[in-house]
Design a protein around this motif. Structure first.
Motif, PDB file in Angstrom:
ATOM      1  N   PRO A  15      -0.046  -1.240  -0.128  1.00 50.49           N
ATOM      2  CA  PRO A  15      -0.308   0.336   0.136  1.00 50.49           C
ATOM      3  C   PRO A  15       0.746   1.261   0.050  1.00 50.49           C
ATOM      4  O   PRO A  15      -0.049   2.435  -0.800  1.00 50.49           O
ATOM      5  CB  PRO A  15      -0.328  -0.482   0.947  1.00 50.49           C
ATOM      6  CG  PRO A  15      -0.432  -0.812   1.999  1.00 50.49           C
ATOM      7  CD  PRO A  15       1.018  -2.189   1.426  1.00 50.49           C
ATOM      8  N   ASN A  16       2.224   1.145   0.248  1.00 48.77           N
ATOM      9  CA  ASN A  16       2.748   2.760   0.783  1.00 48.77           C
ATOM     10  C   ASN A  16       4.327   1.925  -0.012  1.00 48.77           C
ATOM     11  O   ASN A  16       4.856   1.620  -0.341  1.00 48.77           O
ATOM     12  CB  ASN A  16       3.241   2.517   1.967  1.00 48.77           C
ATOM     13  CG  ASN A  16       1.815   3.284   2.575  1.00 48.77           C
ATOM     14  OD1 ASN A  16       0.888   3.366   2.363  1.00 48.77           O
ATOM     15  ND2 ASN A  16       2.279   2.357   4.026  1.00 48.77           N
ATOM     16  N   GLU A  17       4.474   3.826  -0.286  1.00 47.91           N
ATOM     17  CA  GLU A  17       6.009   3.248  -0.986  1.00 47.91           C
ATOM     18  C   GLU A  17       6.897   2.579  -0.084  1.00 47.91           C
ATOM     19  O   GLU A  17       6.822   3.677   1.410  1.00 47.91           O
ATOM     20  CB  GLU A  17       6.636   5.025  -1.633  1.00 47.91           C
ATOM     21  CG  GLU A  17       5.506   5.495  -2.477  1.00 47.91           C
ATOM     22  CD  GLU A  17       5.968   6.995  -3.643  1.00 47.91           C
ATOM     23  OE1 GLU A  17       7.314   6.952  -2.958  1.00 47.91           O
ATOM     24  OE2 GLU A  17       5.509   7.884  -3.752  1.00 47.91           O
ATOM     25  N   GLY A  18       7.947   2.955  -0.097  1.00 48.19           N
ATOM     26  CA  GLY A  18       9.163   2.077   0.557  1.00 48.19           C
ATOM     27  C   GLY A  18       8.741   1.336   1.531  1.00 48.19           C
ATOM     28  O   GLY A  18       9.632   1.186   2.551  1.00 48.19           O
ATOM     29  N   TRP A  19       8.106   0.921   1.082  1.00 48.01           N
ATOM     30  CA  TRP A  19       7.090  -0.355   1.398  1.00 48.01           C
ATOM     31  C   TRP A  19       8.631  -1.599   2.128  1.00 48.01           C
ATOM     32  O   TRP A  19       9.216  -2.291   1.389  1.00 48.01           O
ATOM     33  CB  TRP A  19       6.469  -1.197   0.870  1.00 48.01           C
ATOM     34  CG  TRP A  19       5.714  -2.595   2.582  1.00 48.01           C
ATOM     35  CD1 TRP A  19       5.696  -3.689   2.115  1.00 48.01           C
ATOM     36  CD2 TRP A  19       4.459  -1.153   3.036  1.00 48.01           C
ATOM     37  NE1 TRP A  19       5.045  -4.019   3.173  1.00 48.01           N
ATOM     38  CE2 TRP A  19       3.842  -2.829   3.394  1.00 48.01           C
ATOM     39  CE3 TRP A  19       3.660  -0.964   3.976  1.00 48.01           C
ATOM     40  CZ2 TRP A  19       2.702  -3.438   4.658  1.00 48.01           C
ATOM     41  CZ3 TRP A  19       2.564  -0.962   4.052  1.00 48.01           C
ATOM     42  CH2 TRP A  19       2.278  -2.140   4.704  1.00 48.01           C
ATOM     43  N   SER A  20       8.379  -2.278   3.458  1.00 45.15           N
ATOM     44  CA  SER A  20       9.401  -3.327   3.572  1.00 45.15           C
ATOM     45  C   SER A  20       9.297  -4.436   4.264  1.00 45.15           C
ATOM     46  O   SER A  20       9.949  -5.149   4.863  1.00 45.15           O
ATOM     47  CB  SER A  20      11.136  -2.880   4.721  1.00 45.15           C
ATOM     48  OG  SER A  20      10.453  -2.002   6.205  1.00 45.15           O
ATOM     49  N   SER A  21       7.830  -5.143   4.025  1.00 41.97           N
ATOM     50  CA  SER A  21       7.774  -5.910   4.771  1.00 41.97           C
ATOM     51  C   SER A  21       7.010  -6.391   3.944  1.00 41.97           C
ATOM     52  O   SER A  21       6.623  -6.694   2.576  1.00 41.97           O
ATOM     53  CB  SER A  21       6.159  -5.896   6.446  1.00 41.97           C
ATOM     54  OG  SER A  21       7.056  -4.944   7.014  1.00 41.97           O
ATOM     55  N   ASP A  22       6.575  -7.632   4.236  1.00 37.44           N
ATOM     56  CA  ASP A  22       5.650  -8.799   3.341  1.00 37.44           C
ATOM     57  C   ASP A  22       4.532  -8.185   3.012  1.00 37.44           C
ATOM     58  O   ASP A  22       3.681  -7.447   3.646  1.00 37.44           O
ATOM     59  CB  ASP A  22       4.815 -10.339   4.459  1.00 37.44           C
ATOM     60  CG  ASP A  22       6.881 -11.016   4.289  1.00 37.44           C
ATOM     61  OD1 ASP A  22       7.491 -10.907   3.691  1.00 37.44           O
ATOM     62  OD2 ASP A  22       6.467 -12.383   5.316  1.00 37.44           O
ATOM     63  N   PRO A  23       3.665  -7.990   1.163  1.00 39.08           N
ATOM     64  CA  PRO A  23       3.110  -7.933   1.286  1.00 39.08           C
ATOM     65  C   PRO A  23       1.454  -8.469   2.274  1.00 39.08           C
ATOM     66  O   PRO A  23       1.600  -9.577   2.848  1.00 39.08           O
ATOM     67  CB  PRO A  23       3.126  -8.578   0.018  1.00 39.08           C
ATOM     68  CG  PRO A  23       4.307  -9.184  -1.435  1.00 39.08           C
ATOM     69  CD  PRO A  23       4.635  -8.983   0.455  1.00 39.08           C
ATOM     70  N   GLU A  24       0.700  -7.080   1.637  1.00 39.08           N
ATOM     71  CA  GLU A  24      -0.377  -7.422   2.777  1.00 39.08           C
ATOM     72  C   GLU A  24      -1.106  -8.755   2.058  1.00 39.08           C
ATOM     73  O   GLU A  24      -1.414  -8.441   0.888  1.00 39.08           O
ATOM     74  CB  GLU A  24      -1.104  -6.017   3.144  1.00 39.08           C
ATOM     75  CG  GLU A  24      -0.160  -5.583   4.149  1.00 39.08           C
ATOM     76  CD  GLU A  24      -1.120  -4.036   4.467  1.00 39.08           C
ATOM     77  OE1 GLU A  24      -2.308  -3.912   3.878  1.00 39.08           O
ATOM     78  OE2 GLU A  24      -0.926  -3.556   5.358  1.00 39.08           O
ATOM     79  N   ALA A  25      -1.915  -8.923   2.184  1.00 38.38           N
ATOM     80  CA  ALA A  25      -3.189 -10.409   1.668  1.00 38.38           C
ATOM     81  C   ALA A  25      -4.439  -9.766   1.468  1.00 38.38           C
ATOM     82  O   ALA A  25      -5.285  -8.672   2.340  1.00 38.38           O
ATOM     83  CB  ALA A  25      -3.087 -11.492   3.193  1.00 38.38           C
ATOM     84  N   CYS A  26      -5.137  -9.747   0.187  1.00 38.21           N
ATOM     85  CA  CYS A  26      -6.429  -9.238   0.380  1.00 38.21           C
ATOM     86  C   CYS A  26      -7.202 -10.005   1.134  1.00 38.21           C
ATOM     87  O   CYS A  26      -7.234 -10.804   0.945  1.00 38.21           O
ATOM     88  CB  CYS A  26      -6.977  -8.790  -1.857  1.00 38.21           C
ATOM     89  SG  CYS A  26      -6.057  -8.120  -2.346  1.00 38.21           S
ATOM     90  N   LYS A  27      -8.598  -9.371   1.582  1.00 36.86           N
ATOM     91  CA  LYS A  27      -9.354  -9.726   2.150  1.00 36.86           C
ATOM     92  C   LYS A  27     -10.243 -10.796   1.190  1.00 36.86           C
ATOM     93  O   LYS A  27     -10.550 -10.479   0.399  1.00 36.86           O
ATOM     94  CB  LYS A  27     -10.312  -8.940   2.813  1.00 36.86           C
ATOM     95  CG  LYS A  27      -9.479  -8.105   3.867  1.00 36.86           C
ATOM     96  CD  LYS A  27     -10.985  -7.151   4.075  1.00 36.86           C
ATOM     97  CE  LYS A  27     -11.315  -5.737   3.478  1.00 36.86           C
ATOM     98  NZ  LYS A  27     -12.758  -5.266   3.975  1.00 36.86           N
ATOM     99  N   ALA A  28     -10.440 -12.017   2.323  1.00 37.96           N
ATOM    100  CA  ALA A  28     -11.640 -12.503   1.617  1.00 37.96           C
ATOM    101  C   ALA A  28     -12.857 -12.192   0.275  1.00 37.96           C
ATOM    102  O   ALA A  28     -12.783 -10.857   1.249  1.00 37.96           O
ATOM    103  CB  ALA A  28     -12.185 -13.882   2.731  1.00 37.96           C
ATOM    104  N   GLY A  29     -12.812 -12.541  -0.178  1.00 38.36           N
ATOM    105  CA  GLY A  29     -13.609 -11.200  -0.950  1.00 38.36           C
ATOM    106  C   GLY A  29     -13.115 -10.569  -2.150  1.00 38.36           C
ATOM    107  O   GLY A  29     -13.990  -9.481  -2.900  1.00 38.36           O
TER     108      GLY A  29
END
Length: 141
Positions: A15-29
């Protein structure tokens, strides 16, 4: 060190520039395109049953996914209605002369000779009264 940034895979977002963590999963649906910064709701008639789904699945015939509700699972059509193809966002009431007597149907049954179905959305045929008859299938009177 990294020589390039990695794209998020379908079903995930960064979601943001400079992200350093694992990508976030989209919610069910929901799902996402490759390298997405946001998730999107599954299209009408489709669902994603788990978080991080790489794509949305079309509802099978006999089922629907409401365009104004939860898009995490398909819903079976009620008795008296059907959905003829994949990806329905609503079920259709059986027309006069036809019926369904079970949930999750992709076609309506025709009333047999000696029976009729007088209006739409019914779950069973009616036998003709004494002194009356029908000779063909699918009669509404």
């Amino acid at each position: 060190g990294q020589s390039a940034c990695l794209p998020a895979t379908p079903g995930f977002k960064v979601p943001n520039e400079g992200w350093s963590s694992d990508p976030e999963a989209c919610k069910a649906g929901e799902t996402s395109d490759p390298a997405a910064d946001a998730c999107r709701t599954c299209p009408d008639g489709s669902f994603a049953s788990t978080a991080g789904s790489s794509s949305c699945t079309l509802a099978d015939p006999g089922y629907y996914v409401s365009d104004d509700g939860d898009r995490t699972e398909p819903i079976p059509c009620e008795k008296g209605s059907y959905s003829p193809g994949s990806g329905a966002d609503t079920c259709v009431k059986c027309s006069p002369g036809t019926y369904t007597d079970a949930k999750a149907q992709s076609v309506c049954k025709k009333a047999l000779p000696g029976e009729y179905v007088g209006r739409e959305g019914l779950t069973a045929p009616t036998q003709c009264d004494s002194g009356k008859y029908t000779k063909t299938e699918g009669q509404s009177t």
